[in-house]
Design an enzyme around this catalytic site. Sequence first.
Site, short mmCIF file in Angstrom:
data_model
loop_
_atom_site.label_atom_id
_atom_site.label_comp_id
_atom_site.label_asym_id
_atom_site.label_seq_id
_atom_site.Cartn_x
_atom_site.Cartn_y
_atom_site.Cartn_z
N ASP A 103 -6.58 9.05 5.06
CA ASP A 103 -6.57 7.60 4.88
C ASP A 103 -5.85 7.03 6.09
O ASP A 103 -5.15 7.74 6.82
CB ASP A 103 -5.82 7.29 3.57
CG ASP A 103 -5.42 5.85 3.45
OD1 ASP A 103 -6.31 4.99 3.55
OD2 ASP A 103 -4.23 5.58 3.27
N GLY A 129 -9.73 -3.90 0.83
CA GLY A 129 -10.67 -4.64 1.68
C GLY A 129 -10.16 -6.04 1.97
O GLY A 129 -9.86 -6.78 1.03
N ASP A 147 -1.92 7.29 0.45
CA ASP A 147 -0.62 6.64 0.21
C ASP A 147 -0.58 5.87 -1.09
O ASP A 147 0.50 5.43 -1.51
CB ASP A 147 -0.30 5.68 1.36
CG ASP A 147 -1.19 4.43 1.30
OD1 ASP A 147 -0.64 3.33 1.13
OD2 ASP A 147 -2.42 4.59 1.37
N ARG A 176 -9.93 -9.14 -0.43
CA ARG A 176 -8.58 -9.61 -0.75
C ARG A 176 -8.48 -11.12 -0.62
O ARG A 176 -7.84 -11.79 -1.43
CB ARG A 176 -7.56 -8.92 0.17
CG ARG A 176 -6.12 -9.05 -0.23
CD ARG A 176 -5.25 -8.03 0.51
NE ARG A 176 -5.72 -6.68 0.24
CZ ARG A 176 -5.75 -5.71 1.17
NH1 ARG A 176 -5.36 -5.93 2.41
NH2 ARG A 176 -6.20 -4.52 0.86
N ASP A 236 -4.39 3.12 6.40
CA ASP A 236 -3.32 2.17 6.10
C ASP A 236 -2.35 2.71 5.06
O ASP A 236 -2.73 3.02 3.96
CB ASP A 236 -3.94 0.85 5.63
CG ASP A 236 -4.74 0.19 6.75
OD1 ASP A 236 -5.93 -0.05 6.54
OD2 ASP A 236 -4.18 -0.03 7.83
C1 XBP Z 1 -6.25 -0.38 3.17
C2 XBP Z 1 -7.05 -1.58 2.85
C3 XBP Z 1 -7.58 -2.43 3.98
C4 XBP Z 1 -6.40 -3.07 4.73
C5 XBP Z 1 -6.83 -4.30 5.49
O1 XBP Z 1 -7.18 0.58 3.60
O2 XBP Z 1 -7.31 -1.84 1.69
O3 XBP Z 1 -8.39 -3.43 3.41
O4 XBP Z 1 -5.43 -3.50 3.78
O5 XBP Z 1 -7.85 -3.95 6.40
P1 XBP Z 1 -6.85 2.20 3.49
P2 XBP Z 1 -9.16 -4.87 6.49
O6 XBP Z 1 -5.54 2.38 2.76
O7 XBP Z 1 -8.04 2.76 2.74
O8 XBP Z 1 -6.76 2.66 4.93
O9 XBP Z 1 -8.70 -6.31 6.53
O10 XBP Z 1 -9.85 -4.44 7.77
O11 XBP Z 1 -9.94 -4.55 5.26
MG MG Z 2 -3.99 3.54 2.29
#
Ligand code: XBP
Ligand code: MG
Length: 253
Positions: A10, A53, A184, A57, A12
């Site tokens: 992953d 997303g 995470d 969001r 973020d």
């Molecule tokens: C985390 C998410 C992403 C980010 C924002 O993704 O939910 O939407 O918060 O990025 P992950 P975007 O933990 O799966 O990496 O605004 O590009 O969606």
């Molecule tokens: Mg994540």
Amino acid sequence: MSALRALLFDVDGTLADTERDGHRVAFNAAFAEAGLDWHWTAAFYGELLAVAGGKERIRYYLERYNTSFQAPGDLDGFVAELHAAKTRIYTQMLENGEIPLRPGVERLLQEARQQNLRLAIATTTTPVNVLALLEHSLAPDAAAWFDVIAAGDMVPAKKPAPDIYHYALRELGVRPEDCLAFEDSEHGLRAALGAGIRTIVTVNDYTYNHDFSGAELVLDQLGEPGRPFAVLQGDAHGAEYVNLELLRRIHGG
Ligand code: XBP
Ligand code: MG
């Protein structure tokens, strides 16, 4: 008996702590640039992280917390334009080197490469965000370290749906039982487990109290030699940081 052949990461919250001081700051800057008086505090953003997303969001925020707002023209176009501005601002933050990798990430990736494991990304975030993080926080050529970068709208349903992990497995050409995933959040864990991939979790300030039932191991971080992780759930077999030896012990292959 399956052998450990691939690691799926992953982005973020896992590769880097990107949400509170990265994505959230970029969202607020995009709102200000658009002349909107919206401001997502760190605490409120934690509520909004219930939805994966960025575009999803924003819509969740409007539908649940700002119902009086009248979008100019069509809502989809408005949200897409606002999100594109946020992505521009966020990638600029990454290019400025504002978001470092979490402890142990670079060390583990390098060890996996040296032992010829396949590497993949499976994330909800927008693909350009992944490329910018890899290039500016890991190495200029780091995108090429990954056989697959599965991200954002490449799949119809975002985490906790398993779609992005199914996509990554298909593109890698490996079986789920030959892999381990790193996540995470509860959404991320559900997505990886939904694709049949055993998962290790490194928590952060937004996710430490999530339900991680089914995870192989839950840690505060991957750890470094001399900077041991804390085990929050599961058996780390006496290890102090995550390396290939521990991963093979957990995987059994
Ligand atoms: C985390 C998410 C992403 C980010 C924002 O993704 O939910 O939407 O918060 O990025 P992950 P975007 O933990 O799966 O990496 O605004 O590009 O969606
Ligand atoms: Mg994540």
